[in-house]
Design a protein around this motif. Sequence first.
Motif, PDB file in Angstrom:
ATOM      1  N   PHE A   1     -17.328 -54.597  -5.458  1.00  0.00           N
ATOM      2  CA  PHE A   1     -18.227 -52.610  -4.633  1.00  0.00           C
ATOM      3  C   PHE A   1     -19.324 -53.431  -2.975  1.00  0.00           C
ATOM      4  O   PHE A   1     -20.044 -53.921  -3.762  1.00  0.00           O
ATOM      5  N   ASN A   2     -18.963 -52.123  -2.890  1.00  0.00           N
ATOM      6  CA  ASN A   2     -20.615 -51.876  -2.218  1.00  0.00           C
ATOM      7  C   ASN A   2     -20.850 -53.376  -1.091  1.00  0.00           C
ATOM      8  O   ASN A   2     -21.824 -53.686  -1.072  1.00  0.00           O
TER       9      ASN A   2
ATOM     10  N   LYS B   1     -21.771 -55.805  -5.644  1.00  0.00           N
ATOM     11  CA  LYS B   1     -21.869 -55.744  -7.337  1.00  0.00           C
ATOM     12  C   LYS B   1     -20.123 -56.757  -7.001  1.00  0.00           C
ATOM     13  O   LYS B   1     -19.472 -55.940  -6.393  1.00  0.00           O
TER      14      LYS B   1
ATOM     15  N   ALA C   1     -17.495 -57.349  -9.151  1.00  0.00           N
ATOM     16  CA  ALA C   1     -16.868 -56.766 -10.153  1.00  0.00           C
ATOM     17  C   ALA C   1     -15.690 -57.381 -11.099  1.00  0.00           C
ATOM     18  O   ALA C   1     -15.577 -57.339 -11.890  1.00  0.00           O
TER      19      ALA C   1
ATOM     20  N   ASN D   1     -21.749 -54.659 -20.818  1.00  0.00           N
ATOM     21  CA  ASN D   1     -21.609 -53.114 -19.782  1.00  0.00           C
ATOM     22  C   ASN D   1     -21.599 -54.200 -18.486  1.00  0.00           C
ATOM     23  O   ASN D   1     -22.151 -55.016 -18.363  1.00  0.00           O
TER      24      ASN D   1
ATOM     25  N   ALA E   1     -19.293 -55.790 -17.375  1.00  0.00           N
ATOM     26  CA  ALA E   1     -18.714 -57.184 -16.972  1.00  0.00           C
ATOM     27  C   ALA E   1     -17.127 -57.135 -16.812  1.00  0.00           C
ATOM     28  O   ALA E   1     -16.917 -57.773 -15.988  1.00  0.00           O
ATOM     29  N   GLY E   2     -16.939 -55.289 -16.277  1.00  0.00           N
ATOM     30  CA  GLY E   2     -15.093 -55.845 -14.889  1.00  0.00           C
ATOM     31  C   GLY E   2     -14.535 -55.192 -15.658  1.00  0.00           C
ATOM     32  O   GLY E   2     -13.013 -55.322 -15.749  1.00  0.00           O
ATOM     33  N   LYS E   3     -13.788 -54.725 -17.208  1.00  0.00           N
ATOM     34  CA  LYS E   3     -12.905 -53.862 -17.566  1.00  0.00           C
ATOM     35  C   LYS E   3     -12.605 -53.011 -16.969  1.00  0.00           C
ATOM     36  O   LYS E   3     -11.394 -52.818 -17.120  1.00  0.00           O
ATOM     37  N   SER E   4     -13.441 -51.879 -16.879  1.00  0.00           N
ATOM     38  CA  SER E   4     -12.777 -51.333 -16.321  1.00  0.00           C
ATOM     39  C   SER E   4     -12.256 -51.145 -14.946  1.00  0.00           C
ATOM     40  O   SER E   4     -11.311 -50.463 -14.402  1.00  0.00           O
ATOM     41  N   THR E   5     -13.137 -52.442 -14.295  1.00  0.00           N
ATOM     42  CA  THR E   5     -12.669 -53.011 -12.723  1.00  0.00           C
ATOM     43  C   THR E   5     -10.726 -53.040 -12.409  1.00  0.00           C
ATOM     44  O   THR E   5     -10.407 -53.351 -12.258  1.00  0.00           O
TER      45      THR E   5
ATOM     46  N   GLU F   1     -11.204 -47.302 -22.968  1.00  0.00           N
ATOM     47  CA  GLU F   1     -12.363 -46.911 -24.182  1.00  0.00           C
ATOM     48  C   GLU F   1     -11.694 -45.521 -24.207  1.00  0.00           C
ATOM     49  O   GLU F   1     -12.760 -44.704 -24.563  1.00  0.00           O
TER      50      GLU F   1
ATOM     51  N   ASN G   1     -24.070 -54.576 -25.268  1.00  0.00           N
ATOM     52  CA  ASN G   1     -23.096 -53.365 -24.322  1.00  0.00           C
ATOM     53  C   ASN G   1     -23.678 -52.250 -25.488  1.00  0.00           C
ATOM     54  O   ASN G   1     -24.087 -52.067 -26.403  1.00  0.00           O
TER      55      ASN G   1
ATOM     56  N   ARG H   1     -22.593 -49.533 -25.901  1.00  0.00           N
ATOM     57  CA  ARG H   1     -21.534 -47.942 -27.184  1.00  0.00           C
ATOM     58  C   ARG H   1     -21.198 -49.213 -28.054  1.00  0.00           C
ATOM     59  O   ARG H   1     -20.488 -48.776 -28.448  1.00  0.00           O
TER      60      ARG H   1
END
Lengths: 270, 314
Positions: free
Chosen positions: A16-17, A24, A26, A46, A48-52, A179, A263, A265
């Motif tokens: 990213f960017n 970053k 990702a 947090n 780590a790239g899971k959502s990505t 999540e 993390n 959460r």
Amino acid sequence: MAESAMLDLRDLRKTFNPGTVVEKKALDGVNLTLQKGDFVTVIGGNGAGKSTMLNAVAGTFPIDTGAVFLGGRDVTHLPEHRRAAFLGRVFQDPMTGTAASMNIEENLALALRRGQRRSLRWGITQKERGIYREKLSSLNLGLEDRMGSKVGLLSGGQRQALTLLMATLKEPELLLLDEHTAALDPKTAEKVLQLTSGLIREGGLTALMVTHNMRDALAMGNRLIMMHEGRIILDLGAEEKRNMTVEDLLLKFEEASGQALANDRMLLAT
Amino acid sequence: MNISQLLNQLPGAVAQGLIWGIMAIGVYITFRILDIADLTVDGSIATGGAVAAILITNGVHPWLAVLIAFLVGMAAGAVTGVFHTVMGIPGILAGILTQLALYSVNLRIQGIGTDLGSRANVPMSINKYKDMLVSLRNVGRFALDNPIWLLLLITAVLIGVMYWFFGTEYGCGLRAVGANQQMARAQGINTGVGKVIGLMISNGLVAFSGALMAQYQGFADVSMGRGAIVIGLAAVIIGEVLFGKIFRNFALRLLAVSFGAIIYYLVIQVVLWLGLNTDDLKLLTALVVALFLAMPFWKTQIAAWRLKGGRQHG
Ligand SMILES: Nc1ncnc2c1ncn2[C@@H]1O[C@H](COP(=O)(O)OP(=O)(O)OP(=O)(O)O)[C@@H](O)[C@H]1O
Ligand SMILES: [Mg+2]
């Protein structure tokens, strides 16, 4: 082999960017193959790239290099709305998966037509309503009597349950859960997780589920992967997973990443 | 300033309100359904007037003229849609760009057949073009050729068609685009195309309304759309405030928009009758619309403030 796989990720990379101070990395070379019926839980700290990784599968943004195969098709260059034909998705934010200003049955009708050409036929038929009523009543949330209510009036848990139903209404080749219980209170989260397991089991669905709850990650699914700094650093099969405790898992993470799992959460036990 | 003077003005206000109501339904589609504040309309309403006027004065039948005006309006909406979705320009700015461009385009359309090739005003008298659909000449008479009847019919048909369209699979998809783009894409809807289609339908209706307006007033003028978006919003908001609680059905909501436009013009007539200067109208309209647009924001602020207060005491 790759041809028969439900999902095949080949060396995914995403920065990213790029070229800015907030650059970053990702995804840093993600390789992952899921067979039909695999239910894989995904954990990691947090950022780590899971959502990505899930978004790269869904086509939310173009990836830098690598390839995404879904059901043997190369979808790397397919836009998000075209890939939707193969994917069911539930997001972390209960607001994201449904249209608040439309009512329950309209949301379901949209989901039933996922990936189909939308015609000038009436958007919802009487026959469908029967199916919706039946499916909604299986949730035990009383939603079957509120099919004409705006979804914006529902609680977060009800919206996630509805989103799950929508994601599986037209059987997806792959279910992506990011999540999806993180924003819910523990009791509601538990209910939604049970619903998730049930739907996946009954449908024999292939699924990727990101969770911050180590216990759930161990208890659910037939495989567990751990991500760190844009890579998959640990991949446990059903056997290994079964005999593992949360403590073992944390230790494994430290071994593989060289640092403690962080993390905000994260729920270690409970 | 006697009351009969006011009463004489009311049928005209109703007719104007009905014509603007069609335009306001177009605004409702972008503003409420697609969640885009589309400023193209100030230009496309005049485009509709220009197209209709140039066609009618060249012998084209008025019905065909308004149909073509509708199509040209759709093209204007498509331009804004492409600016917005393909070129990534924010919605408001995309609309302003098209609106500005349309000013020149409208001058050119109206100038077709003239030596200069450009004209600010096209007169078309009902005396000369007798089969024009609506004219203010007949608005005061209780007769079959009173334009109000036809306008009521057009409005009813239009609401019916919109109700049908937004109830279809495709129309539901468009509503989803406006409600939640991420969700829409996850359901396989191309949000970019959806926005372009929505903008096209909206501006088609706006141009259609402009085509009727030009006939009603007996001329088309390049500046007839100035502030149109604000009047459209006023109609939408008046309709919601007055009928929002009782009109839940989509067709009734559109009807409320049309009522809103009529009420707007009735109120205007009253304040003019009370002595307000016509020149100050736009100022008044803008302030009233600003107030109503602020309402939802203020409501949430007050609710949050009450909640805080409640916690402190309880
Ligand atoms: N759209 C984006 N633009 C810029 N940076 C992004 C974007 N999306 C993610 N990132 C960055 O990429 C990295 C990976 O983010 P990602 O959301 O995949 O992490 P995650 O594993 O899901 O973490 P979390 O547990 O916090 O959800 C993070 O550093 C994040 O800040
Ligand atoms: Mg995440």
